[in-house]
Scaffold this motif. Structure first.
Motif, short mmCIF file in Angstrom:
data_model
loop_
_atom_site.label_atom_id
_atom_site.label_comp_id
_atom_site.label_asym_id
_atom_site.label_seq_id
_atom_site.Cartn_x
_atom_site.Cartn_y
_atom_site.Cartn_z
N THR A 93 -0.98 3.92 -2.55
CA THR A 93 -2.63 3.83 -2.03
C THR A 93 -2.64 4.32 -0.66
O THR A 93 -4.32 4.89 -0.16
N SER A 109 -2.97 2.58 7.28
CA SER A 109 -2.87 2.51 5.90
C SER A 109 -4.04 0.41 5.08
O SER A 109 -4.51 0.51 5.32
N GLY A 166 -6.87 0.82 6.89
CA GLY A 166 -7.79 1.88 6.34
C GLY A 166 -8.72 1.09 5.08
O GLY A 166 -9.41 0.75 4.77
N ALA A 167 -6.79 0.51 4.17
CA ALA A 167 -7.62 -0.59 3.39
C ALA A 167 -8.45 -1.54 3.56
O ALA A 167 -9.84 -1.52 2.51
N ASP A 214 -4.99 6.69 0.48
CA ASP A 214 -6.08 6.82 0.61
C ASP A 214 -6.79 6.25 1.79
O ASP A 214 -7.82 6.81 2.04
N TYR A 215 -6.05 5.27 2.57
CA TYR A 215 -6.73 4.64 3.42
C TYR A 215 -6.23 4.94 4.93
O TYR A 215 -6.83 4.95 5.79
N LYS A 253 -12.26 -0.38 3.70
CA LYS A 253 -12.96 0.77 2.60
C LYS A 253 -13.27 -0.99 1.50
O LYS A 253 -13.40 -0.31 1.10
N LEU A 286 0.71 -1.76 0.49
CA LEU A 286 0.17 0.30 0.07
C LEU A 286 1.34 1.14 0.17
O LEU A 286 0.78 2.12 -0.96
#
Ligand code: SF4
Lengths: 410, 253
Positions: A71, A94, A97-98, A74-75, A101, A66
């Protein structure tokens, strides 16, 4: 700015194949339930799980992916909003968060829909406490048990009573893991996995050692990528096969005098975590300045020479207690000093990673002490492993350029 | 003609210095960098040289150093500040540069070689931006901050690094009856605090940069705090550009 030419590592094709095998096997196991899956911290008791037939998935490795594809940016905010502070490990934020999502980079890379569901979560606090909090999040999500080892850190010497305690904890895990695995533990299988893992360590150490040559065969950025199999496939013969191929290629580079950095003029030591989202930018910056980051503590962290199949539990306990990150500054400084000498290093670079205090070693005066002891300058880069909000590219480039100018002028 | 130019493209201001064959400063100009570097560079160089710069070796430094196509070479602002400082005072010294968005501390030996350097650009703390932000918030024109700070009778401490936290801290100081003069002084004291946290300062300390040039009170605060000698070069804000021009002369002369 000038384009940086690089000598491609030919073994990259085989590297990709080993990594793909790792993830595809996990995916198959998660889908078909043909094998049990253990999630494990990167320097956790993986060999024990492997010997019981588990496939092992490493959550830090997922987090590093990640970071590498950025990315993470984003997470991390998603995990922050769920009560996980921006000041704690950005691998953890991260990854969580991933998960929240419902996304994984494995989908794009390998067509894997979801991260492989765990049957058990393993950890070892030898590296930090964060891994414990991390698995506990998933324990609730997946309703699976957490089994792990609590290892004391900041040790001057690894005391026998500590090794005894960790040995006992490892032994205690066995019945729990047997139950989850649905099969009995076999000490001979354990010995074999440990022997295979030790061979992986030996080969990986030899790979890294080829960078002692002048010019260095590989850079820190290359090593961060190619250490993948030593992290996720250690204990499996495929990793060893891969490192034999890579080693042969790098030995050829040594013989032919091929360096990873064209016209190498400076050789640096990297202490601390990589800045995953900026590996390329960093290697370009160093390359442009004819500097090679020839050695790092980080990439050497997956060398466990102490594994001894004759005494599997105790030797594994001692090896996992003796990792760099668990030592006090005296031990760490001796370790770095030795590498500086072996790799003919002329500058130290410390990464002060905002969210990883455990693997940031410049916060208690070490950089000044080592510069004085070794007679070489140091530079501290402020950044982070995954959270690029804590990193300034422009400031970092200026710092590195100024560091090289300083060395060239003195 | 024998002229050499140095251009220091900072995030706030762009500085140009022209030196002759002997290294004497014969022209200079400072303007705001704005968002169009090219324009700022043209203005700074054009004014410093009083005309065109065709054929004159130019060395660029600072934040925008790599964006100048016609430069003969580039060096970091660390190298150029060190060179400029040592040209003023060829002794072992510690240079403190307080700029708009960053500050740097550079240690030089008695040959002008750099021994160590630190840069702080994690946030606005300790930089000109901090002063500017607070001045705007408390409604004091920036150019009056220095004069007000000088009138302060006692020292108040503003502890927060963060400009937002510092503002709330200041509001509570004002509510507690602290005078605007003392607040202004506290803001400068805070900038000095941040610098003193970067590296130990002793012996000979040279101060430069825009903040020092425009706010002499900063020099007084350093003098009161540092045990050694504190000096300021003739054009504190031009140290980097001057160093760049000197390096241009040494490299391309
Ligand atoms: S060592 Fe650092 S990066 Fe790794 S899991 Fe622990 S806190 Fe996170």
């Amino acid at each position: 700015m000038q384009e940086i030419k690089r000598v491609a590592i030919k073994a990259t094709t085989q590297f990709k194949a080993v990594m793909a095998q790792h993830f595809l096997e996990l995916d198959e196991a998660a889908r078909t339930k043909n094998k049990k899956v253990a999630w494990c911290s990167s320097v956790g008791p993986a060999e024990l799980a492997l010997s019981l037939g588990f496939l092992v998935y490493y959550y830090e490795n997922h987090a590093a992916i990640l970071g590498t594809n950025r990315t993470a940016m984003d997470y991390i905010p998603i995990a922050n909003a769920h009560g996980y502070s921006p000041d704690i490990c950005s691998y953890l934020t991260s990854d969580i968060g991933a998960y929240l999502k419902g996304e994984t980079p494995l989908t794009k890379a390998y067509g894997i829909e979801k991260i492989p569901r765990p049957d058990v979560l393993l950890y070892n606090t030898n590296q930090c406490r964060e891994v414990y909090d991390w698995v506990n999040f998933y324990a609730k999500e997946f309703k699976v048990p957490v089994v792990g080892i609590n290892t004391p850190r900041t040790q001057r010497q690894v005391r026998d009573d500590v090794v005894q305690s960790v040995t006992a904890q490892l032994e205690e895990m066995v019945p729990q893991l047997e139950e989850i695995a649905g099969r009995p533990f076999d000490i001979d299988e354990f010995r074999e996995v440990l022997a295979t893992s030790r061979e992986c360590s030996r080969l990986w150490e030899e790979v890294l050692g080829t960078a002692k040559a002048k010019p260095s065969t590989i850079t820190f950025s290359d090593a961060c990528i190619h250490m993948g199999p030593a992290v996720v496939m250690r204990g499996r013969k495929e990793a060893n096969e891969y490192y034999r191929i890579l080693l042969a290629e790098l030995k050829e580079r040594v013989e032919q005098g091929i360096g990873a950095v064209e016209g190498e003029r400076h050789r640096f030591y990297w202490e601390g975590m990589p800045i995953w989202g900026k590996l390329r930018m960093m290697s370009d910056t160093f390359g442009r300045l004819k500097a090679c980051v020839s050695v790092s503590t980080y990439c050497s962290s997956w060398v466990f020479s102490g594994f001894d199949p004759k005494d599997p539990f105790q030797s594994m306990a001692r090896a996992y207690c003796s990792i760099f990150i668990g030592q006090d500054d005296v031990g760490k400084e001796d370790y770095i000093a030795e590498k500086v000498e072996q790799f003919s290093i002329d500058g130290l670079i410390f990464h002060d990673a905002k969210t990883c205090p455990s693997n940031t070693n410049c916060r208690y005066g070490m950089a000044d002490r080592l510069s004085e002891r070794l007679g070489i300058p140091h530079l501290t880069i402020n950044g982070d492993l995954n959270d690029l909000r804590c990193f300034s590219e422009e400031q970092t480039i200026t710092n590195i350029e100024a560091f090289v100018e300083q060395i060239e002028e003195s | 003609m024998g002229l050499y130019a140095g251009i220091d493209i900072g995030s706030c201001t762009t500085k140009a210095v022209v030196v002759d064959q002997e290294g004497n400063m014969v022209g200079s100009h400072v303007c705001r960098s704005g968002i169009d570097y090219q324009k700022a560079v043209e203005e700074a160089l054009g004014t410093a040289l009083g005309g065109k710069w065709d054929g004159i070796p130019i060395l660029s430094t600072g934040y925008g150093r790599h964006s100048l196509e016609f430069a003969s070479g580039t060096k970091t602002e660390i190298a150029c500040h060190a060179r400029g400082a040592f040209a003023y005072v060829p002794r072992a010294l510690t240079l403190v540069d307080i700029g708009g968005q960053d500050n740097k501390v550079i240690k030089l030996d008695d040959k002008g070689h750099r021994l160590d350097f630190r840069m702080n650009r994690k946030c606005a703390a300790g930089t000109g931006t901090f002063i500017e932000e607070i001045a705007t918030r408390i409604g004091i024109p920036l150019e009056q901050m220095d004069g007000m700070a000088r009138k302060a009778e006692k020292r108040v401490k503003i502890g927060s690094y963060c400009t937002v936290f510092a503002q709330t801290e200041i509001l509570s100081l004002i509510r507690a009856g602290v005078s605007p003069e003392e607040v202004a002084r506290g803001v400068f004291e805070s900038v000095v605090d941040r610098v003193m946290e970067m590296i130990p300062l002793a012996d000979l300390v040279m101060l430069c940069g825009g903040v020092v040039a425009h706010n002499p009170v900063v020099v007084d605060i350093f003098k009161a705090r540092v045990s050694g000698e504190v000096i300021v070069p003739p054009h504190p804000q031009l140290t980097g550009a001057y160093g760049a021009a000197l390096i241009a002369r040494e490299s391309f002369g």
